[in-house]
Design an enzyme around this catalytic site. Structure first.
Site, PDB file in Angstrom:
ATOM      1  N   ARG A 126       0.817  -1.229   0.000  1.00 56.01           N
ATOM      2  CA  ARG A 126       0.000   0.000   0.000  1.00 56.01           C
ATOM      3  C   ARG A 126       0.847   1.275   0.000  1.00 56.01           C
ATOM      4  NH1 ARG A 126      -3.150  -3.296   3.582  1.00 56.01           N
ATOM      5  NH2 ARG A 126      -5.118  -3.886   2.596  1.00 56.01           N
ATOM      6  N   LYS A 148       3.621  10.925 -11.753  1.00 57.03           N
ATOM      7  CA  LYS A 148       2.759  10.110 -12.622  1.00 57.03           C
ATOM      8  C   LYS A 148       3.449   8.787 -12.925  1.00 57.03           C
ATOM      9  CE  LYS A 148       0.562  11.983 -16.134  1.00 57.03           C
ATOM     10  NZ  LYS A 148       0.236  12.828 -17.311  1.00 57.03           N
ATOM     11  N   GLU A 190      11.155  17.568 -25.398  1.00 58.72           N
ATOM     12  CA  GLU A 190      10.369  17.891 -24.197  1.00 58.72           C
ATOM     13  C   GLU A 190      10.846  19.194 -23.569  1.00 58.72           C
ATOM     14  OE1 GLU A 190       7.724  16.890 -22.666  1.00 58.72           O
ATOM     15  OE2 GLU A 190       7.247  15.011 -23.634  1.00 58.72           O
ATOM     16  N   LYS A 232       8.624  22.466 -14.660  1.00 60.53           N
ATOM     17  CA  LYS A 232       7.672  21.399 -14.347  1.00 60.53           C
ATOM     18  C   LYS A 232       7.307  21.396 -12.871  1.00 60.53           C
ATOM     19  CE  LYS A 232       6.124  16.787 -15.162  1.00 60.53           C
ATOM     20  NZ  LYS A 232       6.279  15.506 -15.876  1.00 60.53           N
ATOM     21  N   GLU A 242      -3.238  16.944 -12.281  1.00 59.37           N
ATOM     22  CA  GLU A 242      -3.640  17.193 -13.673  1.00 59.37           C
ATOM     23  C   GLU A 242      -5.135  17.503 -13.815  1.00 59.37           C
ATOM     24  OE1 GLU A 242      -2.008  15.561 -17.974  1.00 59.37           O
ATOM     25  OE2 GLU A 242      -2.268  14.142 -16.332  1.00 59.37           O
ATOM     26  N   ARG A 246      -1.881  21.781 -14.975  1.00 57.38           N
ATOM     27  CA  ARG A 246      -0.929  20.764 -15.427  1.00 57.38           C
ATOM     28  C   ARG A 246      -1.236  20.265 -16.837  1.00 57.38           C
ATOM     29  NH1 ARG A 246       1.479  15.862 -11.659  1.00 57.38           N
ATOM     30  NH2 ARG A 246       2.732  14.841 -13.256  1.00 57.38           N
ATOM     31  N   ASN A 250       0.653  19.038 -21.798  1.00 57.56           N
ATOM     32  CA  ASN A 250       0.285  18.205 -22.947  1.00 57.56           C
ATOM     33  C   ASN A 250       0.448  18.937 -24.281  1.00 57.56           C
ATOM     34  OD1 ASN A 250      -0.476  15.825 -21.521  1.00 57.56           O
ATOM     35  ND2 ASN A 250      -2.364  16.857 -20.881  1.00 57.56           N
ATOM     36  N   HIS A 253       1.344  17.012 -27.364  1.00 55.38           N
ATOM     37  CA  HIS A 253       1.226  15.589 -27.076  1.00 55.38           C
ATOM     38  C   HIS A 253       0.034  14.910 -27.742  1.00 55.38           C
ATOM     39  CE1 HIS A 253       4.390  16.405 -24.258  1.00 55.38           C
ATOM     40  NE2 HIS A 253       4.414  15.158 -23.842  1.00 55.38           N
ATOM     41  N   HIS A 257       1.076  11.718 -29.664  1.00 60.25           N
ATOM     42  CA  HIS A 257       0.646  10.378 -29.280  1.00 60.25           C
ATOM     43  C   HIS A 257       0.040   9.621 -30.466  1.00 60.25           C
ATOM     44  CE1 HIS A 257       0.314  11.519 -24.740  1.00 60.25           C
ATOM     45  NE2 HIS A 257       1.543  11.206 -25.102  1.00 60.25           N
ATOM     46  N   HIS A 270       9.489   9.451 -28.530  1.00 61.59           N
ATOM     47  CA  HIS A 270       8.403  10.243 -27.947  1.00 61.59           C
ATOM     48  C   HIS A 270       8.652  11.739 -28.153  1.00 61.59           C
ATOM     49  CE1 HIS A 270       5.370  11.676 -25.138  1.00 61.59           C
ATOM     50  NE2 HIS A 270       6.322  12.372 -24.528  1.00 61.59           N
TER      51      HIS A 270
END
Length: 368
Positions: A126, A148, A190, A232, A242, A246, A250, A253, A257, A270
């Site tokens: 946990r 993330k 990025e 960031k 997000e 946030r 993207n 992106h 993607h 990427h």
């Protein structure tokens, strides 16, 4: 003697804030850096075998000589380890190594390693502590910061995940010496994103870089890493899950993607896919938000310097299918990040999908 005074950037959260430490050669001081946190618990390095052979053995030896109870879990390399199968496999191996609720994981590797290790840390017992030690430029400026974590399933990438922040991020730019050129350019993709959405000084630095003879150990590259981490962390500190601000991360992106998915995540990195995605977003920004044409042209000229791979023609049906599968689509409405000037992002909550496809198709014609 390596400095114990790294550049420190704090990710300020309502709970469990944490530092990002940046310094060339910081790995050589990791025993001293983490000494106060060593309470005789078990520390476990999780690292792909190639990275472990390059840097993990050195870190293992330093921690061992500094009195840490240290173990190593070597994992397979590549995106495939971000799966339920490998998640279960490595959780079992950790337990076999004596991992318990007091243990601390060290994610030594690129974004895949950080994602998998963070997801394991967030769920095993946990939740246990972990540190990010990113070895790729992309991971240094993006995936290691912000908490993330995710694994993939057959239906798509990163569809099972958590928000679970590390105790710290340790960035050593010397890791970049052994990074392949295509991965350097992926990380730069990025980095320049932050220039368009929050830190315009990044664009100015990019325009001065000599891409014909890029020195990855230069002060400019280290400065770009620091500014990106600051950018960031500032966004994550305001919106850690997000829900609002946030989402500007993207930028580029959505289309990026689609390119990655259509090429089976194998033909284009990427970061490079995101670069093409930013070109699409900038062109749409000119059309919908009156971004000045000179700014659009200058931006695309700079972005093209990061492109090493040609993008494919994507049939409209496939393009739209991927588009509406994106996590940024809510109730069939596409959240698309645009800019009305450098450093000022706009969240467009319902962009016309035909505009996105037509802009991509026109970009393809221009490049070819």
């Amino acid at each position: 003697m390596y400095s114990l005074k790294p550049e420190t950037i704090n990710v300020l959260l309502q709970q469990n804030s944490y530092p990002i430490w940046i310094r060339k050669g910081i790995r050589k001081s990791i025993g001293e850096l983490l000494k106060s946190l060593n309470k005789n618990q078990k520390w476990i390095i999780i690292s792909p075998t190639p990275i472990y052979n390059l840097y993990g053995k050195e870190i293992f030896q330093i921690l061992n000589q500094s009195g840490f109870k240290i173990e190593i879990l070597e994992i397979d390399d590549g995106e495939r380890v971000k799966s339920i199968y490998y998640f279960q496999k490595y959780c079992k191996k950790l337990i076999d190594l004596g991992c318990n609720r007091d243990s601390i994981l060290l994610a030594l590797g690129g974004g895949v390693t950080g994602d998998l290790c963070g997801f394991i840390a967030s769920t095993l017992f946990r939740g246990i502590s972990y540190y990010q030690i990113p070895t790729s430029l992309l991971a240094m400026v993006d995936s290691s910061i912000g908490g993330k974590n995710a694994i993939n399933i057959e239906e798509g990438k990163n569809l099972i995940g958590t928000f679970y922040h590390p105790d710290a991020v340790i960035i050593d730019p010397e890791f970049l010496i052994t990074l392949p050129e295509k991965e350097i350019y992926s990380g730069l993709g990025e980095i320049i994103k932050y220039g368009f959405i929050i830190s315009p000084e990044i664009i100015k630095i990019f325009k001065k870089l000599n891409f014909l003879n890029l020195d990855i150990q230069s002060n400019e590259i280290e400065q770009l890493i620091i500014i990106s981490a600051e950018s960031k962390s500032k966004i994550v500190s305001i919106d850690s899950s997000e829900k609002d601000l946030r989402r500007i991360l993207n930028f580029g992106h959505t289309t990026g993607h689609i390119i990655e998915a259509f090429t089976n995540y194998s033909k284009i990195t990427h970061g490079e896919a995101v670069v093409y995605g930013m070109m699409v977003a900038i062109k749409i920004s000119h059309k919908l938000l009156n971004l000045p044409k000179q700014v659009m042209d200058d931006s695309i000229y700079t972005l093209k310097k990061l492109c090493k791979t040609e993008i494919p023609f994507i049939p409209k049906t496939d393009f739209l299918n991927y588009l509406f599968r994106d996590k940024k689509v809510e109730s069939r409405q596409i959240n698309f990040i645009l800019i009305d000037e450098i450093g000022n992002p706009i969240i467009h909550n319902n962009i016309n999908p035909n505009i996105v496809y037509d802009t991509y198709k026109n970009l393809l014609k221009e490049i070819l």
